[in-house]
Design an enzyme around this catalytic site. Structure first.
Site, PDB file in Angstrom:
ATOM      1  NE  ARG A  48      -3.078   0.342   3.184  1.00 61.63           N
ATOM      2  CZ  ARG A  48      -2.571   0.238   4.414  1.00 61.63           C
ATOM      3  NH1 ARG A  48      -1.780   1.196   4.908  1.00 61.63           N
ATOM      4  NH2 ARG A  48      -2.845  -0.792   5.173  1.00 61.63           N
ATOM      5  CE1 TYR A 100     -15.385  14.091 -15.461  1.00 55.12           C
ATOM      6  CE2 TYR A 100     -14.249  13.822 -13.373  1.00 55.12           C
ATOM      7  CZ  TYR A 100     -15.067  13.317 -14.372  1.00 55.12           C
ATOM      8  OH  TYR A 100     -15.560  12.045 -14.270  1.00 55.12           O
ATOM      9  CG  ASP A 172      -7.296  18.516 -13.653  1.00 51.52           C
ATOM     10  OD1 ASP A 172      -6.592  18.006 -14.544  1.00 51.52           O
ATOM     11  OD2 ASP A 172      -8.342  18.003 -13.219  1.00 51.52           O
ATOM     12  CE  LYS A 197     -10.268  10.753 -18.521  1.00 47.72           C
ATOM     13  NZ  LYS A 197     -10.369  11.338 -17.230  1.00 47.72           N
TER      14      LYS A 197
HETATM   15  O1  P1T Z   1     -11.565   9.710 -14.144  1.00 51.76           O
HETATM   16  P1  P1T Z   1     -10.433  10.007 -13.214  1.00 51.76           P
HETATM   17  O2  P1T Z   1      -9.152   9.341 -13.581  1.00 51.76           O
HETATM   18  O3  P1T Z   1     -10.792   9.825 -11.763  1.00 51.76           O
HETATM   19  O4  P1T Z   1     -10.088  11.569 -13.414  1.00 51.76           O
HETATM   20  C1  P1T Z   1     -11.001  12.583 -13.123  1.00 51.76           C
HETATM   21  C2  P1T Z   1     -10.709  13.798 -13.954  1.00 51.76           C
HETATM   22  C3  P1T Z   1      -9.977  14.832 -13.401  1.00 51.76           C
HETATM   23  N1  P1T Z   1      -9.683  15.949 -14.090  1.00 51.76           N
HETATM   24  C4  P1T Z   1     -10.100  16.113 -15.364  1.00 51.76           C
HETATM   25  C5  P1T Z   1      -9.765  17.379 -16.088  1.00 51.76           C
HETATM   26  C6  P1T Z   1     -10.839  15.117 -15.983  1.00 51.76           C
HETATM   27  O5  P1T Z   1     -11.231  15.321 -17.247  1.00 51.76           O
HETATM   28  C7  P1T Z   1     -11.173  13.933 -15.262  1.00 51.76           C
HETATM   29  C8  P1T Z   1     -11.994  12.844 -15.865  1.00 51.76           C
HETATM   30  N2  P1T Z   1     -12.697  13.264 -17.001  1.00 51.76           N
HETATM   31  C9  P1T Z   1     -13.522  12.488 -17.768  1.00 51.76           C
HETATM   32  C10 P1T Z   1     -13.801  11.208 -17.495  1.00 51.76           C
HETATM   33  C11 P1T Z   1     -14.091  13.179 -18.948  1.00 51.76           C
HETATM   34  O6  P1T Z   1     -14.580  12.515 -19.879  1.00 51.76           O
HETATM   35  O7  P1T Z   1     -14.031  14.420 -18.955  1.00 51.76           O
END
Ligand code: P1T
Length: 383
Positions: A48, A100, A172, A197
């Site tokens: 962990r 987001y 972000d 992403k």
């Molecule tokens: O999905 P996750 O890995 O938990 O990340 C969240 C997140 C955080 N910041 C941004 C700018 C994001 O676009 C996202 C996740 N976004 C999508 C799933 C989307 O389709 O916009």
């Protein structure tokens, strides 16, 4: 020697495996590590807290963001969660109002009930940010380019405003990636990625990372990893580490394709507004030229006829662009923010931020661009 981005992407954080010489960091699929005597071990005690595959990934991502430290999480929102747990009840956060939907939900529905307070502001307007400051403001939460309107926020100007008041700045950087923009070099304290992403890059994992050169924040983040345990598994770390090796190559193609797509849409008679910082007419264009290496792979737009049924007809008619949430993979995606990725933001808050219910968002992949243009053309023909 200060290596350049492409060299760091391939090598930083990694050495041949000490026990076999394997050139690629193995997937250390283990939960614990044998100790010679209590407390006498090879640097890892329990998975962990640390795992060698994850440590290699963290070394790699820190180098790409020009950070001293990178701390990996099981998702992007887990990384955001860990940052916010570094605050205390009563603390106030100013966040961009175009962001987001899952970040908005985490702020409003998880952390507000625990006593954190949030203001959502159009951060293109520095005076509006100043007006939102309170004596308990502790953090600015920036997304740039924003999701889904691709607005550009001035990281350096916001960081200057914050620093003079002892406020930390988190960016972000998911849409830009460290290849296009390195917020720590512009004065930010923390960088967050949904590694799901572009960092992963192949739509085959969920992951997150927070990068920082601030020792106090690094300690807080490591404490969260150990204490709350939202860690990525070794297989996902391996895939992210494979992803970063081609990040610079993929981003060049994402950017080139997105520019062609944005130009095509901007000239199409059935299209209304196109949001893409690479268009010279885009309000964020000049700032993007200063702040980013290129303009990214995300484009959003409305139709000239902005009835939602028309937008839905386009989103259900594409053949190469798949209708799905997420972004940043090699394949092109199309989606409807108002009902999908941003559905957790109440309609009035979406409207106040300028997010139209008829907006269509594209994640432009790395396919042959002519196929992407022909696909959009035939989908637009149907409305
Ligand atoms: O999905 P996750 O890995 O938990 O990340 C969240 C997140 C955080 N910041 C941004 C700018 C994001 O676009 C996202 C996740 N976004 C999508 C799933 C989307 O389709 O916009």
């Amino acid at each position: 020697m200060p290596y350049r981005f492409g060299t760091l992407a391939i090598h930083a954080g990694q050495q041949p495996d000490p026990s076999t010489g394997a050139i690629m960091t193995p997937i250390y699929q283990t939960s614990t590590y044998v100790q010679e005597a209590p407390g006498r071990h090879k640097g890892h005690e329990y998975a962990r807290v640390t795992n060698p595959t994850r440590s290699a990934l963290e070394g790699n991502l820190a180098a790409l963001e020009r950070a001293e430290h990178a701390v990996c999480f099981s998702s992007g929102v887990a990384g955001i969660d860990a940052i916010l747990k570094g605050l205390r009840p009563g603390d106030h956060v100013i966040a961009t109002n175009d962001l987001y939907g899952g970040t908005y939900r985490l702020f409003r529905q998880v952390f507000e009930p625990f006593g954190l307070r949030f203001s959502f502001v159009d951060m293109r307007d520095l005076a509006a940010v100043e007006a939102a400051l309170t004596p308990s403001t502790r953090l600015l939460w920036i997304e740039t380019p924003t999701n889904p309107l691709l607005r550009l926020l001035d990281i350096r100007a916001l960081a200057d405003l914050a620093r003079s008041r002892g406020i930390d700045v988190a960016v972000d950087n998911t849409f830009a990636t460290p290849y296009l923009q390195q917020p720590l070099t512009l004065g930010a304290d923390l960088v967050l990625h949904s590694a799901t992403k572009y960092i992963g890059g192949h739509s085959d994992l969920i992951g997150g990372v927070v990068c920082t050169s601030n020792e106090a924040w690094h300690e807080k983040l490591r404490f969260q990893v150990k204490s709350t345990g939202a860690v990525p598994g070794p297989m996902d770390c391996f895939l992210m580490l494979r992803g970063t090796k081609t990040l610079h190559l993929r981003m060049e193609r994402h950017c080139a394709n997105a520019r062609r797509v944005a130009d095509f849409l901007a000239q199409h008679p059935k299209v209304g507004r196109v949001h893409y910082p690479g268009l010279p007419s885009d309000p964020g264009h000049e700032l993007a030229r200063r702040q980013m290496r290129d303009f990214g792979g995300m484009v959003s737009f409305t139709l000239a006829d902005d009835r939602i049924e028309k937008a839905v007809a386009v989103m259900t008619s594409t053949r190469v662009f798949a209708l799905a949430e997420s972004l940043g993979g090699v394949e092109s995606l199309i989606e409807h923010p108002a009902s999908m990725t941003h559905g957790s933001i109440p309609a009035e808050a979406r409207r106040a931020a300028g997010l139209d219910d008829s907006l269509i968002r594209l994640s432009v992949g790395v396919e042959d661009v002519e196929d992407l243009l022909e696909d959009l053309d035939q989908a637009l023909e149907r409305v």
